[in-house]
Motif scaffolding. Structure first.
Motif, short mmCIF file in Angstrom:
data_model
loop_
_atom_site.label_atom_id
_atom_site.label_comp_id
_atom_site.label_asym_id
_atom_site.label_seq_id
_atom_site.Cartn_x
_atom_site.Cartn_y
_atom_site.Cartn_z
N SER A 83 0.82 -1.22 0.00
CA SER A 83 0.00 0.00 0.00
C SER A 83 0.85 1.26 0.00
CB SER A 83 -0.95 0.01 1.19
OG SER A 83 -0.27 -0.21 2.38
N TYR A 84 2.16 1.11 0.11
CA TYR A 84 3.04 2.28 0.08
C TYR A 84 4.15 2.09 -0.95
CZ TYR A 84 1.02 3.86 4.47
OH TYR A 84 0.16 4.29 5.45
N ASP B 98 -1.60 -8.33 11.05
CA ASP B 98 -0.88 -7.24 10.38
C ASP B 98 -0.05 -6.45 11.39
OD1 ASP B 98 0.04 -5.78 8.26
OD2 ASP B 98 -1.84 -4.75 7.83
N ASP B 99 0.90 -5.69 10.87
CA ASP B 99 1.77 -4.91 11.74
C ASP B 99 1.04 -3.71 12.33
OD1 ASP B 99 1.56 -3.65 9.28
OD2 ASP B 99 3.71 -3.41 8.96
N ILE B 100 0.32 -2.97 11.47
CA ILE B 100 -0.25 -1.70 11.93
C ILE B 100 -1.55 -1.38 11.22
CG2 ILE B 100 1.19 -0.37 10.30
CD1 ILE B 100 1.41 1.80 12.51
N ASP C 35 -3.88 1.49 10.00
CA ASP C 35 -3.80 2.92 9.72
C ASP C 35 -5.17 3.38 9.22
OD1 ASP C 35 -3.19 5.45 8.91
OD2 ASP C 35 -1.51 4.92 7.63
N THR C 36 -5.45 3.26 7.91
CA THR C 36 -6.80 3.57 7.42
C THR C 36 -7.73 2.38 7.61
OG1 THR C 36 -6.39 2.77 5.19
CG2 THR C 36 -5.83 5.06 5.64
N GLY C 37 -7.16 1.19 7.77
CA GLY C 37 -7.98 0.00 7.92
C GLY C 37 -8.27 -0.71 6.61
N GLN C 38 -7.88 -0.09 5.49
CA GLN C 38 -8.19 -0.64 4.16
C GLN C 38 -7.55 -2.01 3.92
OE1 GLN C 38 -10.47 0.36 1.90
NE2 GLN C 38 -10.94 1.65 3.67
N THR C 39 -6.29 -2.15 4.32
CA THR C 39 -5.56 -3.40 4.09
C THR C 39 -6.29 -4.56 4.76
OG1 THR C 39 -3.50 -2.16 4.03
CG2 THR C 39 -3.32 -4.54 4.33
N LYS D 203 -3.27 2.95 14.93
CA LYS D 203 -3.10 4.41 14.96
C LYS D 203 -4.39 5.11 15.33
CE LYS D 203 0.47 5.16 11.54
NZ LYS D 203 0.86 5.89 10.34
N ALA E 55 1.46 8.81 13.99
CA ALA E 55 2.83 9.11 13.59
C ALA E 55 3.33 7.99 12.69
CB ALA E 55 3.72 9.20 14.83
N PHE E 56 4.37 8.24 11.89
CA PHE E 56 4.92 7.18 11.04
C PHE E 56 5.97 6.40 11.83
CE2 PHE E 56 7.32 5.17 7.65
CZ PHE E 56 6.27 4.64 6.89
N VAL E 57 5.74 5.09 11.95
CA VAL E 57 6.54 4.24 12.83
C VAL E 57 7.35 3.24 12.02
CG1 VAL E 57 6.35 2.56 14.71
CG2 VAL E 57 4.69 4.41 14.52
N ASP F 93 8.80 -0.71 7.91
CA ASP F 93 9.85 -0.09 7.09
C ASP F 93 9.56 1.36 6.74
OD1 ASP F 93 7.64 -0.76 5.28
OD2 ASP F 93 9.01 -0.03 3.72
P1 5GP Z 1 -3.99 0.72 6.15
O1 5GP Z 1 -4.44 -0.11 4.98
O2 5GP Z 1 -4.63 0.32 7.45
O3 5GP Z 1 -4.09 2.19 5.87
O4 5GP Z 1 -2.46 0.54 6.26
C1 5GP Z 1 -1.90 -0.56 6.79
C2 5GP Z 1 -0.55 -0.81 6.15
O5 5GP Z 1 0.11 0.41 5.81
C3 5GP Z 1 0.33 -1.53 7.12
O6 5GP Z 1 0.28 -2.90 6.88
C4 5GP Z 1 1.69 -0.93 6.83
O7 5GP Z 1 2.31 -1.71 5.84
C5 5GP Z 1 1.43 0.43 6.26
N1 5GP Z 1 1.59 1.49 7.29
C6 5GP Z 1 0.62 2.25 7.82
N2 5GP Z 1 1.10 3.08 8.75
C7 5GP Z 1 2.42 2.84 8.81
C8 5GP Z 1 3.48 3.38 9.61
O8 5GP Z 1 3.33 4.25 10.48
N3 5GP Z 1 4.73 2.88 9.39
C9 5GP Z 1 4.97 1.91 8.46
N4 5GP Z 1 6.23 1.49 8.32
N5 5GP Z 1 4.00 1.37 7.69
C10 5GP Z 1 2.74 1.84 7.86
#
Ligand code: 5GP
Ligand code: MG
Length: 183
Positions: free
Chosen positions: A73-74, A103-105, A107-111, A135, A155-157, A163
Motif C-alpha cells: 500500500s506504500y 498485520d503490523d499496523i 492505519d486507514t484499515g483498508q488493508t 493508529k 505518527a509514522f513508525v 519499514d
Molecule cells: P492501512 O491499509 O490500514 O491504511 O495501512 C496498513 C498498512 O500500511 C500496514 O500494513 C503498513 O504496511 C502500512 N503502514 C501504515 N502506517 C504505517 C506506519 O506508520 N509505518 C509503516 N512502516 N507502515 C505503515
C-alpha cells in the motif's frame, strides 16, 4: 541507522511483553472454543508483520498453519497510501477453518478489510484479526480488530518489521524517524 531515530515508542522488552500477552489471549480464546478443533490458519500480511508473527507463533501452542498475503500500500518512496497490490498463497482448504489475519499496523484499515474480504470468500468458520499497532485515525477506529497490541498516536513508525522505503525493518524497537531521515 541508529542516528536516524527520533523517538523510541516501545523498546524490545515492552514489545516482547505485549506479544506474549496477545499470544496468551489468542491461545485462551482458541481453548475456549469448546467442542471445536482448535487448529488455526494464520494469515500474516507481509512484509511488515514478518517479525511480529515470528514472535507471536512461538506463544501459540495450538496446531497452526501459515498462509501469507502481501499487500503493497506504500509503493515507491511515498509514505502516502496508494492503490493496493495483492499477492498471496492461502491454503486451498480454508472452508470451515479458524483464520487469524495478522498485520503490523492499522492505519486507514483498508488493508485489513481487503484481506478479510479475500479470506471470507473461502468460507472459513471464523475470521479473527490481530494488529500489533493501531493508529489514532478515524478509519482505524471504524474497523473491528480482535487483538490489538498498542494504541499509538498518528505518527509514522518503523522498526520491528515496519519499514520506510524498505529500510529499518531490523531495528529491534518501534521508533519514529527524524525528519531528515525521511527525505
Ligand atoms: P492501512 O491499509 O490500514 O491504511 O495501512 C496498513 C498498512 O500500511 C500496514 O500494513 C503498513 O504496511 C502500512 N503502514 C501504515 N502506517 C504505517 C506506519 O506508520 N509505518 C509503516 N512502516 N507502515 C505503515
Ligand atoms: Mg503492511
Amino acid at each position: 541507522m541508529r542516528n536516524d531515530v527520533d523517538c523510541i515508542l516501545f523498546d524490545r522488552d515492552e514489545i516482547a511483553a505485549c506479544v506474549a500477552a496477545i499470544g496468551r489471549a489468542i491461545a485462551d480464546d482458541l481453548d475456549a472454543l469448546a467442542g471445536h478443533p482448535t487448529e488455526i490458519v494464520l494469515v500474516p500480511i507481509l512484509t511488515g508483520s514478518m517479525v511480529f508473527v515470528a514472535d507471536l507463533i512461538r506463544h501459540l501452542p495450538q496446531k497452526l498453519r501459515i498462509g501469507v498475503m502481501s499487500v503493497s500500500s506504500y509503493p515507491g518512496r511515498s509514505i502516502e497510501s496508494k492503490g493496493a497490490l495483492i499477492r498471496g498463497s492461502l491454503p486451498d482448504d480454508l472452508a470451515g477453518k479458524h483464520v487469524l489475519i495478522v498485520d503490523d499496523i492499522l492505519d486507514t484499515g483498508q488493508t485489513l478489510l481487503l484481506v478479510r474480504q479475500i479470506v471470507e470468500e473461502h468460507r472459513p468458520a471464523e475470521v479473527r484479526t490481530c494488529v500489533l499497532l493501531r493508529k489514532a485515525r478515524p478509519g482505524a477506529a471504524a474497523v473491528h480488530v480482535d487483538y490489538v497490541g498498542f494504541d499509538i498516536p498518528d505518527a509514522f513508525v518503523v522498526g520491528y518489521g515496519l519499514d520506510y522505503n524498505d529500510y529499518y525493518r531490523n531495528l529491534p524497537d518501534l521508533v519514529t524517524l527524524r525528519p531528515e531521515a525521511m527525505r
